[in-house]
Design a protein around this motif. Sequence first.
Motif, PDB file in Angstrom:
ATOM      1  N   PRO A   1      -0.393  -1.761   2.358  1.00 35.59           N
ATOM      2  CA  PRO A   1      -1.602  -1.100   1.636  1.00 35.59           C
ATOM      3  C   PRO A   1      -1.300  -1.888  -0.518  1.00 35.59           C
ATOM      4  CG  PRO A   1       0.245  -0.076   2.325  1.00 35.59           C
ATOM      5  CD  PRO A   1       0.774  -0.458   2.911  1.00 35.59           C
ATOM      6  N   GLY A   2      -0.587  -2.988  -0.087  1.00 33.62           N
ATOM      7  CA  GLY A   2      -0.714  -3.512  -1.145  1.00 33.62           C
ATOM      8  C   GLY A   2      -1.789  -4.708  -1.711  1.00 33.62           C
ATOM      9  N   SER A   3      -1.642  -5.192  -0.766  1.00 30.40           N
ATOM     10  CA  SER A   3      -2.240  -6.334  -0.260  1.00 30.40           C
ATOM     11  C   SER A   3      -3.745  -6.285   0.205  1.00 30.40           C
ATOM     12  CB  SER A   3      -2.298  -7.275   0.726  1.00 30.40           C
ATOM     13  OG  SER A   3      -2.002  -7.614   1.435  1.00 30.40           O
ATOM     14  N   HIS A   4      -4.290  -5.353   0.820  1.00 31.85           N
ATOM     15  CA  HIS A   4      -4.925  -5.201   1.591  1.00 31.85           C
ATOM     16  C   HIS A   4      -5.287  -2.903   1.777  1.00 31.85           C
ATOM     17  CE1 HIS A   4      -3.981  -8.839   3.857  1.00 31.85           C
ATOM     18  NE2 HIS A   4      -5.290  -8.613   3.716  1.00 31.85           N
ATOM     19  N   PRO A   5      -4.995  -2.171   0.466  1.00 31.43           N
ATOM     20  CA  PRO A   5      -5.359  -0.789   0.423  1.00 31.43           C
ATOM     21  C   PRO A   5      -6.703  -0.427   1.251  1.00 31.43           C
ATOM     22  CG  PRO A   5      -6.738  -1.594  -1.102  1.00 31.43           C
ATOM     23  CD  PRO A   5      -5.924  -3.319  -0.909  1.00 31.43           C
ATOM     24  N   ASN A   6      -7.670  -1.233   1.393  1.00 35.22           N
ATOM     25  CA  ASN A   6      -9.168  -0.334   1.570  1.00 35.22           C
ATOM     26  C   ASN A   6      -8.915  -0.096   3.364  1.00 35.22           C
ATOM     27  OD1 ASN A   6     -10.521  -0.121  -0.209  1.00 35.22           O
ATOM     28  ND2 ASN A   6     -10.300  -1.649   0.139  1.00 35.22           N
ATOM     29  N   ILE A   7      -8.077  -1.463   4.493  1.00 32.44           N
ATOM     30  CA  ILE A   7      -8.040  -1.211   6.135  1.00 32.44           C
ATOM     31  C   ILE A   7      -6.412  -0.529   5.967  1.00 32.44           C
ATOM     32  CG2 ILE A   7      -6.917  -2.632   7.684  1.00 32.44           C
ATOM     33  CD1 ILE A   7      -7.922  -4.799   5.955  1.00 32.44           C
ATOM     34  N   ALA A   8      -5.441  -0.191   5.004  1.00 37.86           N
ATOM     35  CA  ALA A   8      -4.066   0.777   4.817  1.00 37.86           C
ATOM     36  C   ALA A   8      -4.370   1.773   5.400  1.00 37.86           C
ATOM     37  CB  ALA A   8      -3.370   0.217   3.990  1.00 37.86           C
ATOM     38  N   ALA A   9      -5.563   2.384   4.300  1.00 38.34           N
ATOM     39  CA  ALA A   9      -6.353   3.400   3.978  1.00 38.34           C
ATOM     40  C   ALA A   9      -6.957   4.126   5.599  1.00 38.34           C
ATOM     41  CB  ALA A   9      -7.466   3.407   3.232  1.00 38.34           C
ATOM     42  N   THR A  10      -7.647   3.493   6.122  1.00 38.54           N
ATOM     43  CA  THR A  10      -8.515   3.804   7.342  1.00 38.54           C
ATOM     44  C   THR A  10      -7.378   3.423   8.632  1.00 38.54           C
ATOM     45  OG1 THR A  10      -9.849   1.370   7.188  1.00 38.54           O
ATOM     46  CG2 THR A  10     -10.174   3.593   5.338  1.00 38.54           C
ATOM     47  N   ALA A  11      -6.696   2.587   8.559  1.00 38.25           N
ATOM     48  CA  ALA A  11      -6.635   1.981   9.613  1.00 38.25           C
ATOM     49  C   ALA A  11      -6.278   2.732  10.928  1.00 38.25           C
ATOM     50  CB  ALA A  11      -4.622   1.461   9.756  1.00 38.25           C
ATOM     51  N   GLU A  12      -5.687   4.004  11.311  1.00 39.08           N
ATOM     52  CA  GLU A  12      -5.811   5.315  11.864  1.00 39.08           C
ATOM     53  C   GLU A  12      -7.039   5.484  12.220  1.00 39.08           C
ATOM     54  OE1 GLU A  12      -4.243   9.702  13.255  1.00 39.08           O
ATOM     55  OE2 GLU A  12      -3.594   8.454  11.560  1.00 39.08           O
ATOM     56  N   LEU A  13      -8.185   5.144  11.404  1.00 37.18           N
ATOM     57  CA  LEU A  13      -9.704   5.646  11.561  1.00 37.18           C
ATOM     58  C   LEU A  13      -9.825   4.556  12.573  1.00 37.18           C
ATOM     59  CD1 LEU A  13     -11.122   7.688   8.876  1.00 37.18           C
ATOM     60  CD2 LEU A  13     -10.438   8.141  10.825  1.00 37.18           C
ATOM     61  N   LEU A  14      -9.283   3.198  11.545  1.00 31.87           N
ATOM     62  CA  LEU A  14     -10.220   2.284  12.490  1.00 31.87           C
ATOM     63  C   LEU A  14     -10.078   1.932  14.000  1.00 31.87           C
ATOM     64  CD1 LEU A  14      -9.503  -0.353   9.949  1.00 31.87           C
ATOM     65  CD2 LEU A  14     -11.794  -0.209  11.099  1.00 31.87           C
ATOM     66  N   THR A  15      -8.159   1.824  14.294  1.00 32.79           N
ATOM     67  CA  THR A  15      -7.593   1.882  15.841  1.00 32.79           C
ATOM     68  C   THR A  15      -8.160   2.630  16.787  1.00 32.79           C
ATOM     69  OG1 THR A  15      -5.981   1.509  15.130  1.00 32.79           O
ATOM     70  CG2 THR A  15      -5.809   1.925  17.027  1.00 32.79           C
TER      71      THR A  15
END
Length: 242
Positions: free
Chosen positions: A193-207
């Motif tokens: 989340p430190g380097s990729h905060p946007n992906i980390a925040a939406t990872a479950e939704l993306l999956t």
Amino acid sequence: MADRVTPEPQRRRRRPTKQGTVLSEHIIVDTALRLVGLHGAQALTVRRLGAALGADPSAIYRYFRSTDDLLLAIADELIGRAQHGWQSTGDWRADLRAIGLRIHSAYLAHPQAALLAAHRTTGRDHEILAVESILGVLRSAGFPDPEAVRIYHALVDQSLAFAALDAAALALPAPAQAADLGVWQSRYARLDPGSHPNIAATAELLTADMRRSGYPFALALLLDAIAARLPDRSAERGRPSE
């Protein structure tokens, strides 16, 4: 496959094939669709088609000038299947949504053929009817002809582009399909989340979301955009009297 064809009156085969089938353009196209579905583009040869039909390969020349002519017939058949049973409701948005989803679904039912045919323009009966129907929906809704043509172009290209994209995924071997989908869980869901905060925040939704086609939502977005361009016909008639 040579560029030669038997004149129309002489096309019908009078004797059945070894399998007892009387050849027709429809039977040849249907068999070609099945072969391409089982074996991919390499199955679209006169030799393999003749063997599947139980006929001398030269008999196919009575119906098609070349393999490309046959491919156009396959493309037109998919367009025809997309239209089968469709009727206008008089609601332009519902009609365009139904048409788009039907096109996408018809091509995904034959992903290997979709990869060969989604980008082709056939000029054949089913395609002509589809163009006429879509333009009819748009013109009846009140879109000026230049706008109707541009919307037709965008709608059809969007549906076919998504069909080709989704067909390519479906045409992959099952292990490759699973591996591609697994990347969202194995790689994206584990990013820092430190380097990729946007992906980390939406990872479950993306999956979850990347497991299904983006086409239905993209189509809804396009229809919203189309609605915003619809002329205000009440304004054209003038304000109602008080």
